[in-house]
Design a protein around this motif. Structure first.
Motif, PDB file in Angstrom:
ATOM      1  N   ARG A 138       0.860  -1.184   0.000  1.00 12.54           N
ATOM      2  CA  ARG A 138       0.000   0.000   0.000  1.00 12.54           C
ATOM      3  C   ARG A 138       0.898   1.236   0.000  1.00 12.54           C
ATOM      4  O   ARG A 138       1.748   1.395   0.874  1.00 12.54           O
ATOM      5  N   ALA A 139       0.698   2.115  -0.962  1.00 13.90           N
ATOM      6  CA  ALA A 139       1.546   3.299  -1.115  1.00 13.90           C
ATOM      7  C   ALA A 139       1.225   4.344  -0.041  1.00 13.90           C
ATOM      8  O   ALA A 139       0.064   4.627   0.217  1.00 13.90           O
ATOM      9  N   PRO A 140       2.256   4.906   0.573  1.00 14.21           N
ATOM     10  CA  PRO A 140       2.026   5.957   1.570  1.00 14.21           C
ATOM     11  C   PRO A 140       1.713   7.297   0.894  1.00 14.21           C
ATOM     12  O   PRO A 140       1.983   7.477  -0.295  1.00 14.21           O
ATOM     13  N   MET A 141       1.167   8.228   1.660  1.00 14.80           N
ATOM     14  CA  MET A 141       0.901   9.576   1.128  1.00 14.80           C
ATOM     15  C   MET A 141       2.210  10.255   0.730  1.00 14.80           C
ATOM     16  O   MET A 141       2.286  10.907  -0.299  1.00 14.80           O
ATOM     17  N   ALA A 142       3.225  10.125   1.573  1.00 18.05           N
ATOM     18  CA  ALA A 142       4.553  10.683   1.292  1.00 18.05           C
ATOM     19  C   ALA A 142       5.555   9.536   1.370  1.00 18.05           C
ATOM     20  O   ALA A 142       5.588   8.807   2.355  1.00 18.05           O
ATOM     21  N   LEU A 143       6.357   9.372   0.342  1.00 18.78           N
ATOM     22  CA  LEU A 143       7.336   8.292   0.289  1.00 18.78           C
ATOM     23  C   LEU A 143       8.704   8.831   0.693  1.00 18.78           C
ATOM     24  O   LEU A 143       9.183   9.811   0.126  1.00 18.78           O
ATOM     25  N   THR A 144       9.312   8.204   1.691  1.00 19.08           N
ATOM     26  CA  THR A 144      10.650   8.584   2.146  1.00 19.08           C
ATOM     27  C   THR A 144      11.611   7.462   1.795  1.00 19.08           C
ATOM     28  O   THR A 144      11.402   6.313   2.197  1.00 19.08           O
ATOM     29  N   LEU A 145      12.656   7.801   1.045  1.00 16.53           N
ATOM     30  CA  LEU A 145      13.683   6.831   0.669  1.00 16.53           C
ATOM     31  C   LEU A 145      14.972   7.209   1.375  1.00 16.53           C
ATOM     32  O   LEU A 145      15.430   8.349   1.288  1.00 16.53           O
ATOM     33  N   GLN A 146      15.556   6.253   2.070  1.00 19.95           N
ATOM     34  CA  GLN A 146      16.836   6.464   2.739  1.00 19.95           C
ATOM     35  C   GLN A 146      17.885   5.712   1.937  1.00 19.95           C
ATOM     36  O   GLN A 146      17.787   4.495   1.756  1.00 19.95           O
ATOM     37  N   LEU A 147      18.871   6.438   1.415  1.00 15.13           N
ATOM     38  CA  LEU A 147      19.926   5.820   0.622  1.00 15.13           C
ATOM     39  C   LEU A 147      21.088   5.490   1.548  1.00 15.13           C
ATOM     40  O   LEU A 147      21.689   6.385   2.137  1.00 15.13           O
ATOM     41  N   LYS A 148      21.400   4.218   1.675  1.00 13.10           N
ATOM     42  CA  LYS A 148      22.453   3.775   2.595  1.00 13.10           C
ATOM     43  C   LYS A 148      23.824   4.129   2.014  1.00 13.10           C
ATOM     44  O   LYS A 148      24.356   3.416   1.174  1.00 13.10           O
ATOM     45  N   ARG A 149      24.390   5.218   2.500  1.00 12.15           N
ATOM     46  CA  ARG A 149      25.663   5.728   2.010  1.00 12.15           C
ATOM     47  C   ARG A 149      26.854   5.270   2.847  1.00 12.15           C
ATOM     48  O   ARG A 149      27.979   5.603   2.539  1.00 12.15           O
ATOM     49  N   PHE A 150      26.595   4.543   3.944  1.00 11.09           N
ATOM     50  CA  PHE A 150      27.697   4.114   4.801  1.00 11.09           C
ATOM     51  C   PHE A 150      27.768   2.598   4.838  1.00 11.09           C
ATOM     52  O   PHE A 150      26.759   1.917   4.975  1.00 11.09           O
ATOM     53  N   GLY A 151      28.996   2.076   4.724  1.00 14.63           N
ATOM     54  CA  GLY A 151      29.213   0.641   4.770  1.00 14.63           C
ATOM     55  C   GLY A 151      29.199   0.135   6.205  1.00 14.63           C
ATOM     56  O   GLY A 151      29.058   0.902   7.158  1.00 14.63           O
ATOM     57  N   VAL A 152      29.360  -1.171   6.371  1.00 16.56           N
ATOM     58  CA  VAL A 152      29.301  -1.784   7.701  1.00 16.56           C
ATOM     59  C   VAL A 152      30.442  -1.325   8.602  1.00 16.56           C
ATOM     60  O   VAL A 152      30.318  -1.349   9.816  1.00 16.56           O
ATOM     61  N   ARG A 153      31.549  -0.888   8.030  1.00 16.46           N
ATOM     62  CA  ARG A 153      32.695  -0.420   8.824  1.00 16.46           C
ATOM     63  C   ARG A 153      32.695   1.094   8.999  1.00 16.46           C
ATOM     64  O   ARG A 153      33.669   1.667   9.467  1.00 16.46           O
ATOM     65  N   GLY A 154      31.620   1.765   8.590  1.00 11.75           N
ATOM     66  CA  GLY A 154      31.521   3.214   8.768  1.00 11.75           C
ATOM     67  C   GLY A 154      32.062   4.022   7.615  1.00 11.75           C
ATOM     68  O   GLY A 154      31.970   5.239   7.619  1.00 11.75           O
ATOM     69  N   GLY A 155      32.667   3.353   6.620  1.00  8.91           N
ATOM     70  CA  GLY A 155      33.184   4.071   5.457  1.00  8.91           C
ATOM     71  C   GLY A 155      32.046   4.520   4.554  1.00  8.91           C
ATOM     72  O   GLY A 155      31.002   3.878   4.472  1.00  8.91           O
ATOM     73  N   LYS A 156      32.252   5.633   3.898  1.00  5.46           N
ATOM     74  CA  LYS A 156      31.203   6.205   3.062  1.00  5.46           C
ATOM     75  C   LYS A 156      31.223   5.596   1.663  1.00  5.46           C
ATOM     76  O   LYS A 156      32.263   5.408   1.061  1.00  5.46           O
ATOM     77  N   VAL A 157      30.035   5.281   1.146  1.00  2.00           N
ATOM     78  CA  VAL A 157      29.871   4.829  -0.228  1.00  2.00           C
ATOM     79  C   VAL A 157      29.770   6.097  -1.066  1.00  2.00           C
ATOM     80  O   VAL A 157      28.781   6.822  -1.006  1.00  2.00           O
ATOM     81  N   SER A 158      30.845   6.400  -1.794  1.00  2.21           N
ATOM     82  CA  SER A 158      30.863   7.637  -2.564  1.00  2.21           C
ATOM     83  C   SER A 158      30.389   7.370  -3.989  1.00  2.21           C
ATOM     84  O   SER A 158      30.216   6.238  -4.401  1.00  2.21           O
ATOM     85  N   GLY A 159      30.193   8.422  -4.707  1.00  4.38           N
ATOM     86  CA  GLY A 159      29.770   8.299  -6.094  1.00  4.38           C
ATOM     87  C   GLY A 159      28.403   8.910  -6.312  1.00  4.38           C
ATOM     88  O   GLY A 159      27.602   9.058  -5.380  1.00  4.38           O
ATOM     89  N   HIS A 160      28.145   9.261  -7.536  1.00  2.00           N
ATOM     90  CA  HIS A 160      26.895   9.905  -7.922  1.00  2.00           C
ATOM     91  C   HIS A 160      25.748   8.896  -7.917  1.00  2.00           C
ATOM     92  O   HIS A 160      25.910   7.764  -8.357  1.00  2.00           O
ATOM     93  N   VAL A 161      24.600   9.325  -7.424  1.00  2.00           N
ATOM     94  CA  VAL A 161      23.382   8.518  -7.470  1.00  2.00           C
ATOM     95  C   VAL A 161      22.350   9.330  -8.251  1.00  2.00           C
ATOM     96  O   VAL A 161      21.940  10.407  -7.817  1.00  2.00           O
ATOM     97  N   ALA A 162      21.948   8.815  -9.395  1.00  2.00           N
ATOM     98  CA  ALA A 162      21.006   9.529 -10.250  1.00  2.00           C
ATOM     99  C   ALA A 162      19.587   9.402  -9.716  1.00  2.00           C
ATOM    100  O   ALA A 162      19.207   8.361  -9.190  1.00  2.00           O
ATOM    101  N   PHE A 163      18.818  10.467  -9.840  1.00  2.00           N
ATOM    102  CA  PHE A 163      17.399  10.441  -9.485  1.00  2.00           C
ATOM    103  C   PHE A 163      16.679  11.470 -10.333  1.00  2.00           C
ATOM    104  O   PHE A 163      17.245  12.451 -10.755  1.00  2.00           O
ATOM    105  N   GLU A 164      15.432  11.173 -10.582  1.00  2.00           N
ATOM    106  CA  GLU A 164      14.588  12.053 -11.389  1.00  2.00           C
ATOM    107  C   GLU A 164      13.686  12.866 -10.462  1.00  2.00           C
ATOM    108  O   GLU A 164      13.442  12.470  -9.325  1.00  2.00           O
TER     109      GLU A 164
END
Length: 131
Positions: free
Chosen positions: A59-85
């Motif tokens: 069931r679709a919510p009224m407002a959709l919140t997406l959390q992009l996991k940018r941190f790895g299991v060791r706390g390092g950051k996942v870098s790089g461009h993430v495309a979105f429309e």
């Protein structure tokens, strides 16, 4: 087969090998094989059985919140461009087929810093004028 429906406030999307929000959603909703130590444990007979797990939005919510996991299991950051429309149709990621179900991008929260332990957050929010 069994179905379990869990309510959610946001969807946490893995960015590993996903160059866009849509690719991360495809990965999130793709079937996962449960086998070996990760097999499904039957609550009735207490045995492990191979299975497939698929996550879908029921069931679709009224407002959709997406959390992009940018941190790895060791706390390092996942870098790089993430495309979105500016608009996202989530119908392909839902349990039921139907007409397109589109969300408009309203805000983006950005972390600037090298690790989970330091940095700053900035939020960009669309004004009423659409800018």
């Amino acid at each position: 087969p069994s179905d379990v429906c869990d309510p959610f406030l946001d969807l946490s999307l893995e960015l590993t090998r996903a160059a866009s929000v849509e690719a991360a959603l495809r990965k999130f909703t793709s079937a996962e094989k449960l086998e070996g130590k990760n097999a499904y444990k039957c609550s009735a007979c207490n045995t492990l059985s191979p299975a497939r797990k698929t996550l879908r939005v029921e069931r679709a919510p009224m407002a959709l919140t997406l959390q992009l996991k940018r941190f790895g299991v060791r706390g390092g950051k996942v870098s790089g461009h993430v495309a979105f429309e500016p608009e996202l149709d989530i119908r392909p990621f839902m349990a039921n087929a139907g007409l397109p179900l589109r969300y408009e991008l309203y805000a983006v929260l950005v972390h600037v810093g090298g690790s989970v332990h330091s940095g700053h957050y900035y939020c960009f929010v669309k004004a009423q004028s659409g800018v």
